[in-house]
Scaffold this motif. Sequence first.
Motif, PDB file in Angstrom:
ATOM      1  N   SER A  26       3.524   2.477  -4.641  1.00 31.80           N
ATOM      2  CA  SER A  26       4.650   3.295  -5.095  1.00 31.80           C
ATOM      3  C   SER A  26       5.382   3.918  -3.916  1.00 31.80           C
ATOM      4  O   SER A  26       6.604   4.031  -3.927  1.00 31.80           O
ATOM      5  CB  SER A  26       4.172   4.368  -6.071  1.00 31.80           C
ATOM      6  N   ILE A  29       7.520   1.215  -2.305  1.00 30.17           N
ATOM      7  CA  ILE A  29       8.715   0.934  -3.107  1.00 30.17           C
ATOM      8  C   ILE A  29       9.751   2.044  -2.924  1.00 30.17           C
ATOM      9  O   ILE A  29      10.937   1.771  -2.748  1.00 30.17           O
ATOM     10  CB  ILE A  29       8.339   0.740  -4.589  1.00 30.17           C
ATOM     11  N   ASN A  35      10.527  -4.814  -1.480  1.00 23.20           N
ATOM     12  CA  ASN A  35      11.648  -4.949  -2.388  1.00 23.20           C
ATOM     13  C   ASN A  35      11.131  -5.127  -3.811  1.00 23.20           C
ATOM     14  O   ASN A  35      10.443  -6.097  -4.114  1.00 23.20           O
ATOM     15  CB  ASN A  35      12.503  -6.153  -1.977  1.00 23.20           C
ATOM     16  N   TYR A  36      11.480  -4.183  -4.692  1.00 19.23           N
ATOM     17  CA  TYR A  36      11.010  -4.245  -6.071  1.00 19.23           C
ATOM     18  C   TYR A  36      11.637  -5.406  -6.836  1.00 19.23           C
ATOM     19  O   TYR A  36      11.090  -5.853  -7.834  1.00 19.23           O
ATOM     20  CB  TYR A  36      11.297  -2.925  -6.796  1.00 19.23           C
ATOM     21  N   VAL A  41       6.076  -8.491  -6.208  1.00 14.21           N
ATOM     22  CA  VAL A  41       5.917  -7.052  -6.036  1.00 14.21           C
ATOM     23  C   VAL A  41       6.037  -6.350  -7.382  1.00 14.21           C
ATOM     24  O   VAL A  41       5.239  -5.461  -7.712  1.00 14.21           O
ATOM     25  CB  VAL A  41       6.946  -6.502  -5.031  1.00 14.21           C
ATOM     26  N   ALA A  42       7.004  -6.750  -8.179  1.00 17.73           N
ATOM     27  CA  ALA A  42       7.186  -6.149  -9.494  1.00 17.73           C
ATOM     28  C   ALA A  42       5.982  -6.400 -10.396  1.00 17.73           C
ATOM     29  O   ALA A  42       5.535  -5.504 -11.118  1.00 17.73           O
ATOM     30  CB  ALA A  42       8.457  -6.679 -10.153  1.00 17.73           C
ATOM     31  N   ASP A  45       3.066  -4.219  -9.229  1.00 19.26           N
ATOM     32  CA  ASP A  45       3.319  -2.834  -9.617  1.00 19.26           C
ATOM     33  C   ASP A  45       3.092  -2.634 -11.114  1.00 19.26           C
ATOM     34  O   ASP A  45       2.467  -1.652 -11.517  1.00 19.26           O
ATOM     35  CB  ASP A  45       4.743  -2.433  -9.237  1.00 19.26           C
TER      36      ASP A  45
END
Length: 96
Positions: A26, A29, A35-36, A41-42, A45
Amino acid sequence: MKALIDVIIIALDIFWWVIIASAILSWLIVFNVVNYSNQIVAQIDQTLRAITEPVLAPIRRRMPNTGAVDLSPIVLLLGIIFIKLVLSYYVRPYVF
């Protein structure tokens, strides 16, 4: 009984690292280090949030608003330490 407590302690250790990974991701990000919009990465997360949010959300509701700083992971980590100490006392009494 000792084996069950050992399994619980191992699960708490794994959850400890998941909470730390979630907090670090977090921060990365927020500070735009990762890079979200990147799909990997998304997904990481979302997975970490799905694991930690059910435990962190009730802690956040009970804590005072501190603005942009989220202290609920620290409270949860302290709770995990306390639970591990209590459980390890029952496995190995009088070792402290």
